[in-house]
Scaffold this motif. Sequence first.
Motif, PDB file in Angstrom:
ATOM      1  N   ALA A  55       6.632  -0.369 -31.696  1.00 36.89           N
ATOM      2  CA  ALA A  55       5.956   0.504 -32.654  1.00 36.89           C
ATOM      3  C   ALA A  55       6.430   0.207 -34.073  1.00 36.89           C
ATOM      4  O   ALA A  55       5.633   0.172 -35.022  1.00 36.89           O
ATOM      5  N   ASP A  56       7.727  -0.022 -34.224  1.00 40.80           N
ATOM      6  CA  ASP A  56       8.308  -0.349 -35.528  1.00 40.80           C
ATOM      7  C   ASP A  56       7.706  -1.643 -36.069  1.00 40.80           C
ATOM      8  O   ASP A  56       7.242  -1.707 -37.218  1.00 40.80           O
ATOM      9  N   LEU A  57       7.680  -2.694 -35.249  1.00 41.37           N
ATOM     10  CA  LEU A  57       7.180  -3.992 -35.713  1.00 41.37           C
ATOM     11  C   LEU A  57       5.685  -3.945 -36.010  1.00 41.37           C
ATOM     12  O   LEU A  57       5.215  -4.574 -36.964  1.00 41.37           O
ATOM     13  N   ALA A  58       4.940  -3.207 -35.194  1.00 41.97           N
ATOM     14  CA  ALA A  58       3.505  -3.090 -35.446  1.00 41.97           C
ATOM     15  C   ALA A  58       3.252  -2.423 -36.789  1.00 41.97           C
ATOM     16  O   ALA A  58       2.439  -2.897 -37.597  1.00 41.97           O
ATOM     17  N   ASP A  59       3.963  -1.332 -37.051  1.00 45.33           N
ATOM     18  CA  ASP A  59       3.751  -0.595 -38.297  1.00 45.33           C
ATOM     19  C   ASP A  59       4.275  -1.350 -39.514  1.00 45.33           C
ATOM     20  O   ASP A  59       3.601  -1.435 -40.547  1.00 45.33           O
ATOM     21  N   SER A  60       5.477  -1.911 -39.397  1.00 43.72           N
ATOM     22  CA  SER A  60       6.119  -2.503 -40.574  1.00 43.72           C
ATOM     23  C   SER A  60       5.594  -3.894 -40.898  1.00 43.72           C
ATOM     24  O   SER A  60       5.562  -4.289 -42.069  1.00 43.72           O
ATOM     25  N   LEU A  61       5.185  -4.638 -39.883  1.00 42.88           N
ATOM     26  CA  LEU A  61       4.733  -6.015 -40.099  1.00 42.88           C
ATOM     27  C   LEU A  61       3.225  -6.176 -39.933  1.00 42.88           C
ATOM     28  O   LEU A  61       2.703  -7.278 -40.113  1.00 42.88           O
ATOM     29  N   ALA A 270      22.939  -5.547 -22.697  1.00 47.90           N
ATOM     30  CA  ALA A 270      22.520  -6.174 -23.942  1.00 47.90           C
ATOM     31  C   ALA A 270      22.085  -5.053 -24.882  1.00 47.90           C
ATOM     32  O   ALA A 270      21.610  -4.013 -24.420  1.00 47.90           O
ATOM     33  N   PRO A 271      22.239  -5.223 -26.197  1.00 53.90           N
ATOM     34  CA  PRO A 271      21.789  -4.185 -27.120  1.00 53.90           C
ATOM     35  C   PRO A 271      20.350  -3.762 -26.828  1.00 53.90           C
ATOM     36  O   PRO A 271      19.483  -4.594 -26.560  1.00 53.90           O
ATOM     37  N   ALA A 272      20.101  -2.449 -26.888  1.00 55.73           N
ATOM     38  CA  ALA A 272      18.799  -1.908 -26.490  1.00 55.73           C
ATOM     39  C   ALA A 272      17.711  -2.112 -27.538  1.00 55.73           C
ATOM     40  O   ALA A 272      16.528  -1.897 -27.250  1.00 55.73           O
ATOM     41  N   LEU A 273      18.101  -2.488 -28.755  1.00 54.17           N
ATOM     42  CA  LEU A 273      17.147  -2.708 -29.854  1.00 54.17           C
ATOM     43  C   LEU A 273      16.348  -1.446 -30.180  1.00 54.17           C
ATOM     44  O   LEU A 273      15.211  -1.521 -30.640  1.00 54.17           O
ATOM     45  N   MET A 274      16.958  -0.296 -29.941  1.00 57.30           N
ATOM     46  CA  MET A 274      16.356   0.982 -30.328  1.00 57.30           C
ATOM     47  C   MET A 274      16.966   1.528 -31.618  1.00 57.30           C
ATOM     48  O   MET A 274      16.312   2.262 -32.355  1.00 57.30           O
ATOM     49  N   ASP A 275      18.204   1.165 -31.872  1.00 50.54           N
ATOM     50  CA  ASP A 275      18.919   1.643 -33.052  1.00 50.54           C
ATOM     51  C   ASP A 275      18.243   1.141 -34.329  1.00 50.54           C
ATOM     52  O   ASP A 275      17.784  -0.011 -34.382  1.00 50.54           O
ATOM     53  N   PRO A 276      18.159   1.969 -35.379  1.00 52.61           N
ATOM     54  CA  PRO A 276      17.488   1.538 -36.613  1.00 52.61           C
ATOM     55  C   PRO A 276      18.049   0.244 -37.201  1.00 52.61           C
ATOM     56  O   PRO A 276      17.287  -0.598 -37.690  1.00 52.61           O
ATOM     57  N   ALA A 277      19.369   0.066 -37.157  1.00 56.00           N
ATOM     58  CA  ALA A 277      19.958  -1.149 -37.725  1.00 56.00           C
ATOM     59  C   ALA A 277      19.568  -2.378 -36.911  1.00 56.00           C
ATOM     60  O   ALA A 277      19.288  -3.453 -37.470  1.00 56.00           O
ATOM     61  N   GLN A 278      19.545  -2.248 -35.594  1.00 58.85           N
ATOM     62  CA  GLN A 278      19.137  -3.372 -34.748  1.00 58.85           C
ATOM     63  C   GLN A 278      17.670  -3.711 -34.971  1.00 58.85           C
ATOM     64  O   GLN A 278      17.296  -4.885 -35.056  1.00 58.85           O
ATOM     65  N   ARG A 279      16.836  -2.694 -35.066  1.00 61.69           N
ATOM     66  CA  ARG A 279      15.414  -2.940 -35.321  1.00 61.69           C
ATOM     67  C   ARG A 279      15.217  -3.599 -36.674  1.00 61.69           C
ATOM     68  O   ARG A 279      14.380  -4.499 -36.823  1.00 61.69           O
ATOM     69  N   ALA A 280      16.000  -3.180 -37.652  1.00 60.23           N
ATOM     70  CA  ALA A 280      15.879  -3.767 -38.987  1.00 60.23           C
ATOM     71  C   ALA A 280      16.257  -5.243 -38.974  1.00 60.23           C
ATOM     72  O   ALA A 280      15.639  -6.060 -39.667  1.00 60.23           O
ATOM     73  N   ALA A 281      17.271  -5.603 -38.182  1.00 69.80           N
ATOM     74  CA  ALA A 281      17.676  -7.009 -38.102  1.00 69.80           C
ATOM     75  C   ALA A 281      16.543  -7.863 -37.550  1.00 69.80           C
ATOM     76  O   ALA A 281      16.264  -8.963 -38.054  1.00 69.80           O
ATOM     77  N   VAL A 282      15.880  -7.370 -36.508  1.00 74.38           N
ATOM     78  CA  VAL A 282      14.746  -8.103 -35.936  1.00 74.38           C
ATOM     79  C   VAL A 282      13.594  -8.146 -36.930  1.00 74.38           C
ATOM     80  O   VAL A 282      12.989  -9.202 -37.168  1.00 74.38           O
ATOM     81  N   ARG A 283      13.296  -7.009 -37.508  1.00 76.92           N
ATOM     82  CA  ARG A 283      12.171  -6.903 -38.447  1.00 76.92           C
ATOM     83  C   ARG A 283      12.361  -7.830 -39.643  1.00 76.92           C
ATOM     84  O   ARG A 283      11.435  -8.546 -40.047  1.00 76.92           O
ATOM     85  N   ASP A 284      13.566  -7.843 -40.207  1.00 77.61           N
ATOM     86  CA  ASP A 284      13.816  -8.669 -41.389  1.00 77.61           C
ATOM     87  C   ASP A 284      13.725 -10.152 -41.058  1.00 77.61           C
ATOM     88  O   ASP A 284      13.250 -10.954 -41.875  1.00 77.61           O
ATOM     89  N   PHE A 285      14.176 -10.530 -39.867  1.00 79.54           N
ATOM     90  CA  PHE A 285      14.086 -11.935 -39.466  1.00 79.54           C
ATOM     91  C   PHE A 285      12.637 -12.366 -39.284  1.00 79.54           C
ATOM     92  O   PHE A 285      12.261 -13.491 -39.643  1.00 79.54           O
ATOM     93  N   LEU A 286      11.820 -11.484 -38.731  1.00 79.28           N
ATOM     94  CA  LEU A 286      10.426 -11.831 -38.454  1.00 79.28           C
ATOM     95  C   LEU A 286       9.514 -11.658 -39.664  1.00 79.28           C
ATOM     96  O   LEU A 286       8.381 -12.138 -39.648  1.00 79.28           O
ATOM     97  N   ARG A 287      10.007 -10.996 -40.676  1.00 81.07           N
ATOM     98  CA  ARG A 287       9.147 -10.677 -41.826  1.00 81.07           C
ATOM     99  C   ARG A 287       8.633 -11.942 -42.511  1.00 81.07           C
ATOM    100  O   ARG A 287       9.311 -12.914 -42.638  1.00 81.07           O
TER     101      ARG A 287
END
Length: 287
Positions: A55-61, A270-287
């Motif tokens: 949901a985060d990646l769909a909205d932000s990217l 493995a990290p669940a990728l639910m935490d805001p900081a973890q999501r931000a790391a993925v989002r920023d890399f894919l941006r």
Amino acid sequence: MATMTEHTLRGLSALGFHRLAYTQWLPDGQPGATRTIVCCHGLTRNGRDFDVLAADLADSLGARVICPDVVGRGKSGTLANPDLYGYPQYLADMAALIARLDVESLDWVGTSMGGLIGMILAAQGDSPITRLVVNDVGPLVPKAALERIATYVGTSPTFHSVEEVQRYLSLVYAPFGDLTDAQWRHLADHGYWMRADGTLGLAYDTGIARAFQTQPITDVDLWPVWGMIRCPVLAIRGLQSDLLTAEIAQAMTERGPKATLYEVADAGHAPALMDPAQRAAVRDFLR
């Protein structure tokens, strides 16, 4: 807010077709997303693990985000012969999924098994993968970590309520990190199958463990595959992980595609990728 819909397609094994389920997330429900991201889960998990990230990646990217259930898990079908569970089948199914998506390029986020699938796909000639995120897995999988996984994969505990499923998951998957009760409940809600007798079981076919039971457990060395990857890579590592050690993670930044490394302090495998900081790391890399 991103909207989610559920879909299926057919994969093909040596014994016939099987159902492959996946969720699709779109920004504001709009079908015109200009890019596609696939999120692929770990060995005993399913695509609903990625609901928060998707949901985060769909909205932000502004992306279409696809989260498959690998065969034998979640809402996908099972294989009549458990010997067929393995990477050749998983790769063939993901190729069928990519064909269904009808895209020339996509980004891949993979946790553990899903990361290995992504690595192998990204290493192929003319691969459609343009960016790769591997979550707590690398090109060398240590024997000790596989032996630990073998102690629980393929077991078939019985539960009498979703609350019991939640308690079990929060113990077995404690290395996912500091999840809230609501997040554990989300994993539990999508982590069980109802049995014919009304009891609950984990949402995967115990046959997926066949390889652990019939073959000697050894280190898995995929460094040659790693060396063939040409796209940018983000490697995420839980600091307490026994599957992606600090030494392997460091080598990933120095060899092959020379990954960017992001470490999560309060997680193992493995990290669940639910935490805001973890999501931000993925989002920023894919941006």
